[in-house]
Design an enzyme around this catalytic site. Structure first.
Site, PDB file in Angstrom:
ATOM      1  N   GLU A  45       5.372  -2.922  -5.305  1.00  0.00           N
ATOM      2  CA  GLU A  45       3.938  -2.690  -5.218  1.00  0.00           C
ATOM      3  C   GLU A  45       3.775  -1.255  -4.729  1.00  0.00           C
ATOM      4  OE1 GLU A  45       2.205  -5.933  -2.883  1.00  0.00           O
ATOM      5  OE2 GLU A  45       0.726  -4.471  -2.229  1.00  0.00           O
ATOM      6  N   ASP A  56      -6.269  -1.686   5.627  1.00  0.00           N
ATOM      7  CA  ASP A  56      -4.931  -1.365   6.103  1.00  0.00           C
ATOM      8  C   ASP A  56      -4.904  -1.018   7.581  1.00  0.00           C
ATOM      9  OD1 ASP A  56      -3.042  -1.511   3.836  1.00  0.00           O
ATOM     10  OD2 ASP A  56      -4.482  -0.152   2.919  1.00  0.00           O
TER      11      ASP A  56
END
Lengths: 254, 396
Positions: A45, A56
């Site tokens: 990924e 994040d």
């Protein structure tokens, strides 16, 4: 390579999938990807860095900032991916505005042309995903959705219907980042999400022992990001240590 | 199809948030639907707005300013709201809503500290634990506001990621909410963010426009020819405009920060004029006009007025600008400073630098005739907080 082919292959072997996340442009991405695959990563990924990554945690935010400072952008990203020459499924993870700005159709075609077969967009819930989903379907690219501990009822059904490739199960509330305790809520989410599609668990996995437990609880794969990104951030023997960590985790998934 | 269109203004708005937050925004949607017309909720909010915030605020005829520009100028005195700005209208509404919904904790983002301070006031008054995210750079620049929040029992959390300013504070507040959705309400300070925020904040700020409408009818027996409001995220603008949307004879001017120029460098715009020159995109949960580079990376914005210094703008304002109902405009740092001094000298009112952008548009457009004979300017806040900035500019 399509994601479903990889999961079929692993099923025959009785193996769980190691899905490795790194942010493109932070360090020598080509060497990093090859090191991860040598260590046993089944799917890679590759983050396409966005200036405002709200899903994040600090580790990956810092990686994204380094990548942006180093000049990574969508044009360079697709160029770089084209030249990778690897034989595992590649997935792009990025935020919706970069896709929107490039144009949804063009973005999906660029994925297809560069060998990317899956897209993860953490700020695109199923309710807003119809148009992108259409282009993905038309181009043989999977649109992968996240399932959170708070996802239930009709919305879970909607995600199970729309999602292709695999389901990205978030093991607990919060942002990305390595954590010591993840087992408890993971089992609960895995039991609750009933589907034929492969389930991969992410957010917080950093060791082989944790990964083994998750596979034992019924997942078909684990997603590891921050633990790899920490190694890249250290700058010390990056490729050797990435390969070793990937090998440690992968060997516990059989 | 129906649920899909909910929370959209034309094609703008929406809910572009991480999956973890979807149940929270849906819960807020339902909570707001349930309580917005609840008599008990409305009565309690009215009480706080009146006795705690000090509403209604006057609509003041600025005589000397009117003489100078040859237009009858009214100022809506939001600078007289408790705390010195319109911000409290929204924080009281949302904090009370959070309380009715059973939330035990408030979080908020703040740029210069105005919204943080207004949230701290509402949190302290209603007895809800409050934490405010603020860019580390902003904390240094706005020490007094930090102290003010702390005095009221609010915990101020420094944000060290990204540009360490407002947009990063929003990012961090969203990350907190992602981790604590069950007991926490995220109290957004403007008409931005995912649905239902743009609608909720607009409704709570519409008290401004509703009062203006009643007051101007009492004073003039007719509606104004134009209304001017400064626009960053756009909460004071839409709050003033909204009750006039269907009165199409009233011109509505949304004045953005022209900063130090209408250009951009590689990572930053010299202005904050998303409506004027931004491009369509998705930021902080909504599709709207934003300042971005050709790849879609968000540009940092600039304005001398911290409250206008934001890379996006509310989706409903974008929609109203596209349909032609409101007219986007901009005035520069220097024009705003000149208006700041002018109002201080001529009317004995020191305006916020944000509001000074709206005042500057009066000076800019008065000669053209486009403002008509009666104009209302929303004086969204007072300028005491800006004295240091103005002093630094050495402009007396």
């Amino acid at each position: 390579m399509r994601i479903s082919d990889k999961f079929d292959e692993l099923k025959i072997k009785g193996d769980g999938a190691l899905i490795a996340y790194v942010c493109a442009g932070d360090g020598d991405t080509t060497k990093i990807v090859h090191a991860l695959i040598r260590g046993g990563a089944d799917i890679v990924e590759l983050g396409l860095p966005f200036s405002d990554p709200i899903a994040d945690g600090p580790t990956i935010q810092a990686s994204i900032e380094r990548a942006l400072d180093a000049g990574m952008n969508p044009d360079r990203y697709f160029e770089m991916v084209k030249g990778l020459g690897v034989d595992v499924p590649l997935v792009v993870m990025t935020y919706y505005n970069l896709i929107f700005k490039r144009g949804l159709e063009r973005f999906v075609k660029d994925c297809k042309d560069s060998g990317i077969t899956g897209i993860i967009v953490p700020d695109l819930p199923p309710e807003e995903s119809g148009e992108l989903g259409g282009y993905c379907e038309g181009n043989g690219v999977d649109l992968i959705f996240l399932v959170a501990p708070t996802t239930t009822g009709e919305r879970l059904e909607d995600i199970l219907t729309r999602g292709t490739g695999f389901l990205y199960l978030v093991s607990r509330l919060g942002v990305t980042g390595a954590r010591a305790d993840i087992a408890g809520s993971t089992k609960e989410v895995l039991d609750r999400v009933k589907t034929d599609k492969p389930k991969a668990v992410g957010f917080g996995i950093s060791s082989g022992a944790q990964a083994a437990e998750i596979i034992k609880s019924g997942a078909q794969g684990v997603i590891v990001g921050s633990a790899f990104v920490d190694i890249i951030a250290s700058g010390q023997d990056v490729e050797g240590r990435l390969e070793a960590l990937a090998r440690e985790i992968k060997s516990s998934l059989g | 199809m129906n649920t899909k269109q909910k929370g959209k203004f034309g094609r703008f708005g929406g809910q572009f948030v991480p999956e973890v937050l979807m149940p929270a925004v849906k819960e807020l949607e339902q909570g707001y639907e349930r309580f917005r017309n609840d008599p008990e909720f409305k009565q309690e909010l009215d009480y706080y707005l009146q006795d705690f915030a000090g509403r209604s605020t006057p609509l003041y005829h600025a005589r000397r300013l009117s003489e100078k520009y040859g237009i009858k100028v009214y100022l809506k005195r939001e600078d007289l709201v408790h705390g010195g700005a319109h911000k409290l209208n929204n924080t009281l509404g949302q904090a009370l809503l959070a309380k009715y919904m059973g939330k035990r904790r408030l979080i908020a983002e703040t740029g210069a500290g105005q919204h943080g301070t207004a949230t701290a006031m509402a949190g302290a008054n209603l007895g809800i634990a409050t934490e405010v995210y603020m860019g580390a750079k902003d904390i240094q620049r706005q020490r007094m506001n930090v102290y003010r929040m702390e005095l009221m029992g609010t915990k101020v959390i420094p944000v060290t990621s990204g540009s360490q300013t407002l947009k990063d504070a929003i990012n961090e507040a969203l990350r907190d909410w992602v981790s604590n959705v069950e007991d926490t309400h995220y109290l957004i300070g403007s008409v931005v963010g995912p649905h239902p925020y743009p609608t909720i904040v607009r409704d709570f700020q519409s008290v401004i426009g509703n009062e203006v409408k009643q007051q101007i009818m009492e004073k003039e027996g007719r509606l104004p020819d134009s209304i001017i409001a400064c626009t960053g995220g756009g909460s004071n603008a839409i709050g003033t405009f909204y009750p006039f949307i269907s009165d199409t004879e009233v011109k509505l001017f949304a004045v953005e920060a022209g900063g130090s120029g209408m250009e951009s460098t590689k990572k930053a715009a010299l202005h904050s004029a998303s409506l004027c020159v931004g491009e369509e995109g998705v930021l902080h949960g909504a599709r709207t006009k934003i300042l971005q580079d050709p790849y879609g990376q968000i540009l940092e914005s600039h304005s001398i007025a911290a409250g206008l210094d934001y890379s996006g703008v509310g989706p409903e304002l974008t929609y109203l600008a596209e349909t032609g109902r409101i007219k986007p405009a901009n005035t520069s740092d220097d024009e705003a400073l000149a208006a700041f001094h002018e109002l201080s000298r001529m009317e004995g009112i020191i305006p916020a630098l944000e509001s000074s952008h709206a005042l500057a548009y009066l000076a800019k457009a008065a000669g053209s005739g486009e403002l008509g004979e009666i104009v209302v300017i929303n004086l969204s806040g007072r300028g005491d907080k800006d004295l240091e900035t103005v002093l630094e500019k050495g402009a007396l």
